[in-house]
Design an enzyme around this catalytic site. Structure first.
Site, PDB file in Angstrom:
ATOM      1  N   ARG A  83       0.819  -1.204   0.000  1.00 49.89           N
ATOM      2  CA  ARG A  83       0.000   0.000   0.000  1.00 49.89           C
ATOM      3  C   ARG A  83       0.859   1.263   0.000  1.00 49.89           C
ATOM      4  NH1 ARG A  83      -3.773  -0.546   4.676  1.00 49.89           N
ATOM      5  NH2 ARG A  83      -4.992  -1.721   3.163  1.00 49.89           N
ATOM      6  N   TYR A  84       2.045   1.176   0.579  1.00 52.01           N
ATOM      7  CA  TYR A  84       2.920   2.342   0.725  1.00 52.01           C
ATOM      8  C   TYR A  84       4.096   2.229  -0.251  1.00 52.01           C
ATOM      9  CZ  TYR A  84       0.452   3.020   5.167  1.00 52.01           C
ATOM     10  OH  TYR A  84      -0.488   3.220   6.131  1.00 52.01           O
ATOM     11  N   ARG A 112       7.361   0.000   1.470  1.00 53.31           N
ATOM     12  CA  ARG A 112       7.262  -1.108   2.415  1.00 53.31           C
ATOM     13  C   ARG A 112       6.019  -1.953   2.180  1.00 53.31           C
ATOM     14  NH1 ARG A 112       5.719   3.651   4.243  1.00 53.31           N
ATOM     15  NH2 ARG A 112       4.234   3.955   5.936  1.00 53.31           N
ATOM     16  N   CYS A 139      -2.984 -17.413  15.685  1.00 55.08           N
ATOM     17  CA  CYS A 139      -2.479 -16.582  16.776  1.00 55.08           C
ATOM     18  C   CYS A 139      -2.492 -17.409  18.051  1.00 55.08           C
ATOM     19  CB  CYS A 139      -3.357 -15.357  16.978  1.00 55.08           C
ATOM     20  SG  CYS A 139      -3.380 -14.294  15.533  1.00 55.08           S
ATOM     21  N   CYS A 197      -7.940 -12.324  19.558  1.00 55.35           N
ATOM     22  CA  CYS A 197      -8.482 -11.103  20.150  1.00 55.35           C
ATOM     23  C   CYS A 197      -9.864 -10.842  19.572  1.00 55.35           C
ATOM     24  CB  CYS A 197      -7.576  -9.920  19.834  1.00 55.35           C
ATOM     25  SG  CYS A 197      -5.846 -10.290  20.100  1.00 55.35           S
ATOM     26  N   CYS A 247     -10.067  -8.135  16.746  1.00 52.58           N
ATOM     27  CA  CYS A 247      -9.087  -8.248  15.649  1.00 52.58           C
ATOM     28  C   CYS A 247      -9.585  -7.657  14.328  1.00 52.58           C
ATOM     29  CB  CYS A 247      -8.726  -9.709  15.438  1.00 52.58           C
ATOM     30  SG  CYS A 247      -7.517  -9.927  14.124  1.00 52.58           S
ATOM     31  N   ARG A 251      -8.366  -8.451  11.500  1.00 51.60           N
ATOM     32  CA  ARG A 251      -8.328  -9.485  10.464  1.00 51.60           C
ATOM     33  C   ARG A 251      -9.164 -10.695  10.873  1.00 51.60           C
ATOM     34  NH1 ARG A 251      -2.265  -8.026   9.793  1.00 51.60           N
ATOM     35  NH2 ARG A 251      -2.442  -6.268   8.362  1.00 51.60           N
ATOM     36  N   ASP A 278     -10.851  -0.578  14.098  1.00 51.85           N
ATOM     37  CA  ASP A 278     -11.358  -0.606  12.718  1.00 51.85           C
ATOM     38  C   ASP A 278     -12.804  -1.096  12.683  1.00 51.85           C
ATOM     39  OD1 ASP A 278      -8.990   0.262  11.440  1.00 51.85           O
ATOM     40  OD2 ASP A 278      -8.129  -1.741  11.612  1.00 51.85           O
ATOM     41  N   ASP A 320      -6.767   3.858  10.633  1.00 51.50           N
ATOM     42  CA  ASP A 320      -6.275   3.117   9.472  1.00 51.50           C
ATOM     43  C   ASP A 320      -7.373   3.106   8.412  1.00 51.50           C
ATOM     44  OD1 ASP A 320      -4.460   1.772   7.940  1.00 51.50           O
ATOM     45  OD2 ASP A 320      -4.209   0.092   9.324  1.00 51.50           O
ATOM     46  N   LYS A 366      -2.569   4.626   6.894  1.00 45.62           N
ATOM     47  CA  LYS A 366      -2.773   5.049   8.280  1.00 45.62           C
ATOM     48  C   LYS A 366      -2.751   6.566   8.328  1.00 45.62           C
ATOM     49  CE  LYS A 366      -0.438   1.037  10.281  1.00 45.62           C
ATOM     50  NZ  LYS A 366      -0.119   0.301   9.034  1.00 45.62           N
TER      51      LYS A 366
HETATM   52  C1  PLP Z   1       0.683  -0.668   8.943  1.00 50.63           C
HETATM   53  C2  PLP Z   1       1.141  -1.117   7.640  1.00 50.63           C
HETATM   54  C3  PLP Z   1       2.486  -1.034   7.267  1.00 50.63           C
HETATM   55  C4  PLP Z   1       3.560  -0.519   8.207  1.00 50.63           C
HETATM   56  O1  PLP Z   1       3.290   0.806   8.507  1.00 50.63           O
HETATM   57  P1  PLP Z   1       4.262   1.694   9.427  1.00 50.63           P
HETATM   58  O2  PLP Z   1       3.476   2.933   9.597  1.00 50.63           O
HETATM   59  O3  PLP Z   1       5.506   1.875   8.631  1.00 50.63           O
HETATM   60  O4  PLP Z   1       4.515   0.959  10.678  1.00 50.63           O
HETATM   61  C5  PLP Z   1       2.828  -1.428   6.006  1.00 50.63           C
HETATM   62  N1  PLP Z   1       1.899  -1.884   5.130  1.00 50.63           N
HETATM   63  C6  PLP Z   1       0.605  -1.945   5.449  1.00 50.63           C
HETATM   64  C7  PLP Z   1      -0.356  -2.431   4.436  1.00 50.63           C
HETATM   65  C8  PLP Z   1       0.185  -1.579   6.716  1.00 50.63           C
HETATM   66  O5  PLP Z   1      -1.119  -1.671   7.034  1.00 50.63           O
HETATM   67  S1  SF4 Z   2      -5.187  -8.702  16.879  1.00 52.43           S
HETATM   68 FE1  SF4 Z   2      -5.751 -10.366  15.473  1.00 52.43          FE
HETATM   69  S2  SF4 Z   2      -3.853 -10.861  14.409  1.00 52.43           S
HETATM   70 FE2  SF4 Z   2      -3.285  -9.707  16.245  1.00 52.43          FE
HETATM   71  S3  SF4 Z   2      -2.881 -11.268  17.820  1.00 52.43           S
HETATM   72 FE3  SF4 Z   2      -5.004 -10.618  18.035  1.00 52.43          FE
HETATM   73  S4  SF4 Z   2      -6.158 -12.109  16.809  1.00 52.43           S
HETATM   74 FE4  SF4 Z   2      -4.042 -12.240  16.175  1.00 52.43          FE
END
Ligand code: PLP
Ligand code: SF4
Length: 366
Positions: free
Chosen positions: A98-99, A102, A111, A115, A118, A120, A279, A316, A321
């Site tokens: 996305r960025y 990175r 996990c 959580c 979560c 995801r 989220d 986010d 973010k």
């Molecule tokens: C959060 C995230 C990152 C890392 O973001 P930083 O702000 O550099 O910690 C990289 N890719 C994605 C898709 C993310 O959601």
């Molecule tokens: S937030 Fe989601 S991905 Fe992170 S440890 Fe908890 S369950 Fe796992």
């Protein structure tokens, strides 16, 4: 070593039904039915270690709320599966690009503890092929051929659920790529299963420096002796440790709790990095706070305590973010700026005046 100190034992003995949970907390018959119903929709599992932090009789215990399924997960009317649209920004399995420089690389869908809040939830704990080597290999290939990627964030699920050998295989491949400068892990194990942070794991990780770890503590009650020792092992291996919390209604949305958490983290030498707005994920609505709640917390931290303790408050989104604070810059012209301090006092800084001030103080210095 007691079996309880062994992470494999923790994993093998996770609590996944009400009968086992009753060893740690009192559960009414009604709540038992609710846990079963919610747990059918969204998987749950709790390490004996994390369950041991629960309050036996308090249903509002912040540890319980993060770990035990709630009927409220089924009663939410709002929320979507994938609010960050990660699935549509994925050039290879489990990879999110996305960025500009990175990627996030989800190498595990498992996990230690699931959580309830979560982001995801859509795949975490579900039997999808994230740990399959050919899928991971495809992600590594994408990173290899995409030279702008200088930073790889290995995440999940929780990557530290993988064996040391599997993690090392991934690290070896990534380190062989010249343009990958730093490797980061996102893992909640220092909080939910600190036994995972073994001396052997740390020794292995240190071979692939620079390696960074971000973990996920949400409440001061999670800052135990065991967690402290796990973090200490990472730090001694030269791995900087940061923390990403999620702002959760009824868990950490008061300034007292948040301060205790942030100051406790600093005592463990963990740097608070991000505080996320929860989220809008299906099944998490009962944890959501208004944006004002996060902005208020930041206002009550900045200036009142060291900047080292103050995380960035993050919303986010599919476009990245977005850090939020209330405005500090109240006015700006070519020659002056009006700024607000933490107490609400304002100051006008005019740049020629600043130079004059410096000239005025200069003669006093020897
Ligand atoms: C959060 C995230 C990152 C890392 O973001 P930083 O702000 O550099 O910690 C990289 N890719 C994605 C898709 C993310 O959601
Ligand atoms: S937030 Fe989601 S991905 Fe992170 S440890 Fe908890 S369950 Fe796992």
């Amino acid at each position: 070593m007691e079996p309880i100190d062994d992470w494999q034992w923790q994993m093998a003995n996770r609590i996944t039904d009400v009968a086992a949970l009753r060893k740690y907390v009192e559960i009414s018959e009604e709540q038992a039915l609710e846990i079963d119903a919610a747990g059918k929709k969204f998987r749950w599992a709790i390490t004996p270690y994390y369950a041991s932090l629960m309050d036996r009789s308090d249903v509002n215990c912040p540890i319980r709320k993060q770990a035990i399924p709630s009927i409220l997960e089924l009663q939410c009317s709002r929320g979507v599966q994938d609010p960050l649209q990660e699935e549509t920004q994925s050039p290879a399995p489990g990879l999110i690009h996305r960025y500009p420089d990175r990627v996030a690389f989800t190498v595990s869908s498992e996990c230690a503890m699931y959580c309830r809040h979560c982001t995801r939830k859509r795949f975490v704990g579900q039997p999808v092929q994230r740990t399959n080597w050919s899928a991971i290999k495809a992600g590594i290939e994408y990173i290899r051929k995409t030279e702008v990627i200088r930073d790889v964030l290995i995440t999940g699920g929780d990557p530290f659920i993988l064996s040391d050998d599997r993690l090392e295989r991934i690290l070896k491949e990534l380190r062989a790529i010249d343009h990958v400068e730093i490797i980061r892990f996102g893992t909640r194990t220092p909080c939910t299963m600190p036994q995972r942070i073994t001396a052997k794991l740390c020794e292995m990780l240190a071979k692939y420096h620079p390696v960074w770890v971000n973990t996920h503590f949400n409440h001061p009650r999670e800052l135990t002796e065991e967690a402290d020792q796990a973090v200490d092992r990472l730090l001694r291996a030269g791995i900087p440790v940061g923390n990403q919390s999620v702002l959760l209604r009824g868990i950490n949305d008061s300034i007292d709790t948040m301060k205790k958490l942030l100051h406790g983290l600093l005592k463990m030498r963990v740097r608070p990095y991000y505080l996320y707005q929860c989220d809008p994920v299906i099944g998490t609505e009962h944890f959501w706070t208004p944006l004002e709640a996060g902005l208020d917390l930041i206002d009550q931290l900045q200036g009142y305590t060291t900047g080292l303790a103050v995380p960035q408050f993050i919303v986010d989104s599919p476009i990245g973010k977005i850090p939020l604070t209330r405005p500090r810059l109240l006015g700006l012209t070519q020659d002056h700026a009006v700024l607000r301090n933490y107490e609400g006092k304002t100051i006008t800084i005019s740049y020629p005046l600043q130079i004059e001030l410096q000239e005025m103080v200069a003669p006093a210095c020897p």
